[in-house]
Scaffold this active site. Structure first.
Site, PDB file in Angstrom:
ATOM      1  N   LYS A   1       0.863  -1.192   0.000  1.00  0.00           N
ATOM      2  CA  LYS A   1       0.000   0.000   0.000  1.00  0.00           C
ATOM      3  C   LYS A   1       0.896   1.237   0.000  1.00  0.00           C
ATOM      4  O   LYS A   1       1.716   1.412   0.906  1.00  0.00           O
ATOM      5  CB  LYS A   1      -0.873   0.016   1.250  1.00  0.00           C
ATOM      6  CG  LYS A   1      -2.039  -0.932   1.164  1.00  0.00           C
ATOM      7  CD  LYS A   1      -2.971  -0.788   2.351  1.00  0.00           C
ATOM      8  CE  LYS A   1      -4.175  -1.702   2.172  1.00  0.00           C
ATOM      9  NZ  LYS A   1      -3.823  -3.103   1.863  1.00  0.00           N
TER      10      LYS A   1
ATOM     11  N   ASP B   1      -1.487  -2.271  -4.038  1.00  0.00           N
ATOM     12  CA  ASP B   1      -2.890  -2.266  -3.617  1.00  0.00           C
ATOM     13  C   ASP B   1      -3.513  -0.914  -3.957  1.00  0.00           C
ATOM     14  O   ASP B   1      -2.817   0.097  -4.026  1.00  0.00           O
ATOM     15  CB  ASP B   1      -2.992  -2.461  -2.096  1.00  0.00           C
ATOM     16  CG  ASP B   1      -2.793  -3.914  -1.678  1.00  0.00           C
ATOM     17  OD1 ASP B   1      -2.804  -4.803  -2.542  1.00  0.00           O
ATOM     18  OD2 ASP B   1      -2.638  -4.142  -0.463  1.00  0.00           O
ATOM     19  N   MET B   2      -4.839  -0.891  -4.131  1.00  0.00           N
ATOM     20  CA  MET B   2      -5.519   0.385  -4.361  1.00  0.00           C
ATOM     21  C   MET B   2      -6.313   0.748  -3.109  1.00  0.00           C
ATOM     22  O   MET B   2      -6.975  -0.102  -2.535  1.00  0.00           O
ATOM     23  CB  MET B   2      -6.439   0.287  -5.581  1.00  0.00           C
ATOM     24  CG  MET B   2      -6.964   1.622  -6.051  1.00  0.00           C
ATOM     25  SD  MET B   2      -5.669   2.813  -6.503  1.00  0.00           S
ATOM     26  CE  MET B   2      -5.372   2.371  -8.209  1.00  0.00           C
TER      27      MET B   2
ATOM     28  N   GLN C   1     -10.660  -1.015  -9.018  1.00  0.00           N
ATOM     29  CA  GLN C   1     -11.845  -1.325  -8.197  1.00  0.00           C
ATOM     30  C   GLN C   1     -13.120  -1.104  -9.017  1.00  0.00           C
ATOM     31  O   GLN C   1     -13.396   0.021  -9.441  1.00  0.00           O
ATOM     32  CB  GLN C   1     -11.864  -0.407  -6.967  1.00  0.00           C
ATOM     33  CG  GLN C   1     -10.664  -0.578  -6.061  1.00  0.00           C
ATOM     34  CD  GLN C   1     -10.310   0.706  -5.314  1.00  0.00           C
ATOM     35  OE1 GLN C   1     -10.307   1.796  -5.902  1.00  0.00           O
ATOM     36  NE2 GLN C   1     -10.010   0.603  -4.037  1.00  0.00           N
TER      37      GLN C   1
ATOM     38  N   ARG D   1      -5.022  -6.529 -11.117  1.00  0.00           N
ATOM     39  CA  ARG D   1      -5.970  -7.184 -10.208  1.00  0.00           C
ATOM     40  C   ARG D   1      -7.286  -6.411 -10.262  1.00  0.00           C
ATOM     41  O   ARG D   1      -7.307  -5.197 -10.071  1.00  0.00           O
ATOM     42  CB  ARG D   1      -5.432  -7.158  -8.779  1.00  0.00           C
ATOM     43  CG  ARG D   1      -6.422  -7.728  -7.752  1.00  0.00           C
ATOM     44  CD  ARG D   1      -6.029  -7.406  -6.318  1.00  0.00           C
ATOM     45  NE  ARG D   1      -4.725  -7.939  -5.978  1.00  0.00           N
ATOM     46  CZ  ARG D   1      -3.979  -7.472  -4.959  1.00  0.00           C
ATOM     47  NH1 ARG D   1      -4.408  -6.450  -4.223  1.00  0.00           N
ATOM     48  NH2 ARG D   1      -2.814  -7.987  -4.703  1.00  0.00           N
TER      49      ARG D   1
ATOM     50  N   GLY E   1     -13.822  -3.478  -4.614  1.00  0.00           N
ATOM     51  CA  GLY E   1     -13.501  -2.236  -3.899  1.00  0.00           C
ATOM     52  C   GLY E   1     -13.991  -2.319  -2.468  1.00  0.00           C
ATOM     53  O   GLY E   1     -15.102  -2.784  -2.216  1.00  0.00           O
ATOM     54  N   ALA E   2     -13.161  -1.874  -1.516  1.00  0.00           N
ATOM     55  CA  ALA E   2     -13.437  -2.132  -0.105  1.00  0.00           C
ATOM     56  C   ALA E   2     -13.681  -0.879   0.726  1.00  0.00           C
ATOM     57  O   ALA E   2     -13.888  -0.981   1.931  1.00  0.00           O
ATOM     58  CB  ALA E   2     -12.270  -2.913   0.485  1.00  0.00           C
TER      59      ALA E   2
ATOM     60  N   ARG F   1     -12.589  -3.946   7.403  1.00  0.00           N
ATOM     61  CA  ARG F   1     -13.068  -3.977   6.010  1.00  0.00           C
ATOM     62  C   ARG F   1     -13.632  -5.356   5.678  1.00  0.00           C
ATOM     63  O   ARG F   1     -14.635  -5.490   4.989  1.00  0.00           O
ATOM     64  CB  ARG F   1     -11.951  -3.586   5.037  1.00  0.00           C
ATOM     65  CG  ARG F   1     -11.658  -2.085   5.053  1.00  0.00           C
ATOM     66  CD  ARG F   1     -10.886  -1.644   3.829  1.00  0.00           C
ATOM     67  NE  ARG F   1      -9.555  -2.212   3.781  1.00  0.00           N
ATOM     68  CZ  ARG F   1      -8.510  -1.745   4.463  1.00  0.00           C
ATOM     69  NH1 ARG F   1      -8.646  -0.695   5.246  1.00  0.00           N
ATOM     70  NH2 ARG F   1      -7.338  -2.317   4.361  1.00  0.00           N
ATOM     71  N   ARG F   2     -12.997  -6.411   6.220  1.00  0.00           N
ATOM     72  CA  ARG F   2     -13.514  -7.776   5.960  1.00  0.00           C
ATOM     73  C   ARG F   2     -14.889  -7.944   6.617  1.00  0.00           C
ATOM     74  O   ARG F   2     -15.780  -8.557   6.076  1.00  0.00           O
ATOM     75  CB  ARG F   2     -12.555  -8.845   6.512  1.00  0.00           C
ATOM     76  CG  ARG F   2     -11.154  -8.831   5.952  1.00  0.00           C
ATOM     77  CD  ARG F   2     -11.053  -9.171   4.488  1.00  0.00           C
ATOM     78  NE  ARG F   2     -11.438  -8.158   3.536  1.00  0.00           N
ATOM     79  CZ  ARG F   2     -10.703  -7.113   3.133  1.00  0.00           C
ATOM     80  NH1 ARG F   2      -9.504  -6.913   3.625  1.00  0.00           N
ATOM     81  NH2 ARG F   2     -11.151  -6.253   2.252  1.00  0.00           N
TER      82      ARG F   2
HETATM   83  C1  LIG Z   1      -6.834 -10.871  -3.411  1.00  0.00           C
HETATM   84  C2  LIG Z   1      -7.642  -9.662  -3.078  1.00  0.00           C
HETATM   85  C3  LIG Z   1      -7.040  -8.420  -3.062  1.00  0.00           C
HETATM   86  C4  LIG Z   1      -7.786  -7.284  -2.813  1.00  0.00           C
HETATM   87  N1  LIG Z   1      -7.190  -6.053  -2.885  1.00  0.00           N
HETATM   88  C5  LIG Z   1      -7.941  -4.947  -2.738  1.00  0.00           C
HETATM   89  C6  LIG Z   1      -7.407  -3.641  -2.950  1.00  0.00           C
HETATM   90  O1  LIG Z   1      -6.225  -3.472  -3.269  1.00  0.00           O
HETATM   91  N2  LIG Z   1      -8.224  -2.587  -2.785  1.00  0.00           N
HETATM   92  C7  LIG Z   1      -9.541  -2.719  -2.431  1.00  0.00           C
HETATM   93  O2  LIG Z   1     -10.265  -1.722  -2.345  1.00  0.00           O
HETATM   94  N3  LIG Z   1     -10.078  -3.941  -2.210  1.00  0.00           N
HETATM   95  C8  LIG Z   1      -9.308  -5.051  -2.344  1.00  0.00           C
HETATM   96  N4  LIG Z   1      -9.880  -6.275  -2.140  1.00  0.00           N
HETATM   97  C9  LIG Z   1     -11.219  -6.386  -1.509  1.00  0.00           C
HETATM   98  C10 LIG Z   1     -12.324  -6.331  -2.528  1.00  0.00           C
HETATM   99  O3  LIG Z   1     -12.397  -5.040  -3.084  1.00  0.00           O
HETATM  100  C11 LIG Z   1     -13.686  -6.677  -1.897  1.00  0.00           C
HETATM  101  O4  LIG Z   1     -13.967  -5.770  -0.885  1.00  0.00           O
HETATM  102  C12 LIG Z   1     -13.748  -8.067  -1.333  1.00  0.00           C
HETATM  103  O5  LIG Z   1     -13.049  -9.009  -2.098  1.00  0.00           O
HETATM  104  C13 LIG Z   1     -15.218  -8.529  -1.270  1.00  0.00           C
HETATM  105  O6  LIG Z   1     -15.778  -8.586  -2.554  1.00  0.00           O
HETATM  106  P1  LIG Z   1     -16.109  -9.956  -3.293  1.00  0.00           P
HETATM  107  O7  LIG Z   1     -15.850  -9.768  -4.738  1.00  0.00           O
HETATM  108  O8  LIG Z   1     -15.331 -11.048  -2.666  1.00  0.00           O
HETATM  109  O9  LIG Z   1     -17.641 -10.196  -3.156  1.00  0.00           O
HETATM  110  P2  LIG Z   1     -18.779  -9.731  -2.128  1.00  0.00           P
HETATM  111  O10 LIG Z   1     -19.696  -8.850  -2.908  1.00  0.00           O
HETATM  112  O11 LIG Z   1     -18.230  -9.241  -0.810  1.00  0.00           O
HETATM  113  O12 LIG Z   1     -19.458 -11.114  -1.842  1.00  0.00           O
HETATM  114  C14 LIG Z   1     -20.205 -11.732  -2.866  1.00  0.00           C
HETATM  115  C15 LIG Z   1     -20.451 -13.167  -2.509  1.00  0.00           C
HETATM  116  O13 LIG Z   1     -19.218 -13.867  -2.317  1.00  0.00           O
HETATM  117  C16 LIG Z   1     -19.384 -14.883  -1.339  1.00  0.00           C
HETATM  118  N5  LIG Z   1     -18.528 -14.595  -0.179  1.00  0.00           N
HETATM  119  C17 LIG Z   1     -17.936 -13.432   0.134  1.00  0.00           C
HETATM  120  N6  LIG Z   1     -17.240 -13.559   1.300  1.00  0.00           N
HETATM  121  C18 LIG Z   1     -17.440 -14.818   1.715  1.00  0.00           C
HETATM  122  C19 LIG Z   1     -17.008 -15.564   2.860  1.00  0.00           C
HETATM  123  N7  LIG Z   1     -16.282 -15.007   3.838  1.00  0.00           N
HETATM  124  N8  LIG Z   1     -17.396 -16.848   2.945  1.00  0.00           N
HETATM  125  C20 LIG Z   1     -18.183 -17.418   2.011  1.00  0.00           C
HETATM  126  N9  LIG Z   1     -18.627 -16.749   0.922  1.00  0.00           N
HETATM  127  C21 LIG Z   1     -18.262 -15.484   0.775  1.00  0.00           C
HETATM  128  C22 LIG Z   1     -20.833 -14.830  -0.922  1.00  0.00           C
HETATM  129  O14 LIG Z   1     -21.560 -15.701  -1.747  1.00  0.00           O
HETATM  130  C23 LIG Z   1     -21.209 -13.392  -1.223  1.00  0.00           C
HETATM  131  O15 LIG Z   1     -22.588 -13.199  -1.408  1.00  0.00           O
HETATM  132  C24 LIG Z   1      -9.165  -7.412  -2.467  1.00  0.00           C
HETATM  133  C25 LIG Z   1      -9.772  -8.664  -2.497  1.00  0.00           C
HETATM  134  C26 LIG Z   1      -9.036  -9.780  -2.809  1.00  0.00           C
HETATM  135  C27 LIG Z   1      -9.737 -11.110  -2.869  1.00  0.00           C
END
Ligand SMILES: Cc1cc2nc3c(=O)[nH]c(=O)nc-3n(C[C@H](O)[C@H](O)[C@H](O)COP(=O)(O)OP(=O)(O)OC[C@H]3O[C@@H](n4cnc5c(N)ncnc54)[C@H](O)[C@@H]3O)c2cc1C
Length: 306
Positions: free
Chosen positions: A98, A132-133, A161, A182, A186-187, A286-287
């Site tokens: 980051k 990372d963004m 994102q 990647r 977006g988080a 964020r998680r």
């Molecule tokens: C490798 C990686 C790097 C990332 N880097 C960045 C970054 O640099 N900047 C940034 O802003 N964000 C980053 N993120 C976070 C990302 O932006 C999302 O906030 C995060 O991944 C949640 O989105 P999602 O696509 O997983 O789906 P979501 O919309 O959160 O979830 C959709 C569906 O996925 C399934 N799901 C999600 N979580 C779970 C769980 N814990 N257990 C079971 N099923 C689940 C469920 O079916 C859910 O309905 C990163 C994510 C990953 C995986």
């Protein structure tokens, strides 16, 4: 609504104190974070790599406010990269960085210098770096630093994102040969002026961006746990004839590990994002904001006496 409250709490030092001192926080944190020390990160990486997964390691820490903190973060990455190479874990393991942890908030040039040193160390270790963004106020600056780093280290990865309205256009710009991108949803909590607000709009944008990247010339890294997005990714890989060396899936440590194993078992390249370090609070919040079920798990662990 719940998401906004949790993301607001992620900026509160009072809530941070409460969470950090709760008796069973540690168990919850362990599910999503490899540990506090570099050795913990190496141990987790070894297990994942032995299971056929690739890894990207993130030393937790953001919003660095002094040059000394930024330098300490850089040095930790340099140490980590040396240890990964020494343990034979490169190129399977790379690092995610980051820019805010390297000084971006107060001195963009310092952040660039620190990132450059990390890219040089990664290159010497035979692996790569992904930037990372963070929130939208940093997007232009991060992409500009990326462009400068890519002049000497073309394999430096970008993150885009899908929730940002600008991202389709950024995908088009970055879908060139050799460009590692990647794509995530977006988080951060972003205003409507710059970001789609509904799940449906964000998902649609994710698919449009995925189409651009998968049909382009770069190396897409599809970062999502969403079963629908993963299925569409598998479909696009078949459609655009992208084998495991031409794109990858990415997921976070501790989230859907069975799905990570399934995809790897089917021959896809799957990279697990492994955070480590003691600055886990912002990352953990964020998680939690992403998934109410995680909040229930967390709440139970905080009040549990056993
Ligand atoms: C490798 C990686 C790097 C990332 N880097 C960045 C970054 O640099 N900047 C940034 O802003 N964000 C980053 N993120 C976070 C990302 O932006 C999302 O906030 C995060 O991944 C949640 O989105 P999602 O696509 O997983 O789906 P979501 O919309 O959160 O979830 C959709 C569906 O996925 C399934 N799901 C999600 N979580 C779970 C769980 N814990 N257990 C079971 N099923 C689940 C469920 O079916 C859910 O309905 C990163 C994510 C990953 C995986």
């Amino acid at each position: 609504m719940l998401r906004s409250v949790i993301l607001a709490a992620s900026r509160s030092s009072q809530v941070e104190r409460l969470v950090a001192t709760a008796p069973y926080s540690r168990d919850v944190v362990r599910r999503f974070v490899a540990g506090a020390a570099t050795d913990d990160a190496l141990r987790a990486t070894r297990v994942l790599v032995d299971d056929g997964l690739a890894v990207t390691l993130d030393h937790l820490g953001e919003d660095t406010v002094t040059p000394e903190q930024a330098t300490a973060t850089r040095d930790e990455y340099l140490r980590l990269l040396k240890m990964l190479a020494g343990a034979g874990l490169t190129p399977a393991a790379e690092v995610s960085v980051k820019l805010s942890a390297l000084g971006q908030m107060f001195d963009e040039e310092l952040a660039y210098d620190n990132a450059r040193a990390i890219c040089a160390a990664a290159d010497a270790a035979g692996t790569t770096v992904t930037l990372d963004m963070e929130d939208h106020t940093t997007t232009d600056s991060t992409l500009e630093v990326l462009g400068r780093l890519r002049k000497d280290f073309p394999s430096t990865g970008a993150v885009l994102q899908a929730y940002l309205r600008r991202t389709e256009s950024d995908c088009r710009e970055l879908a060139y040969a050799g460009s590692r991108v990647r794509l995530c949803k977006g988080a951060y909590k972003e205003p409507e002026s710059v970001a789609y607000q509904s799940t449906r709009e964000v998902d649609r944008s994710y698919v449009r961006c995925m189409n651009i990247l998968m049909s382009g010339d770069g190396y897409p890294m599809l970062a999502t746990h969403d079963p629908r997005m993963i299925a569409i990714g598998e479909d696009r890989a078949r459609w655009f004839d992208r084998g495991p060396e031409r794109f990858e899936f990415q997921m976070l440590y501790g989230i859907r590990p069975e799905e990570q194993a399934r995809l790897a078992g089917e021959g896809y390249t799957v990279r697990t994002y492994v955070p480590y370090g003691d600055q886990w609070y912002g990352y953990l919040m964020r998680r939690l904001a992403e998934r109410p079920a995680n909040l229930v798990f967390f709440g139970r662990a905080l009040v549990s006496k056993k």
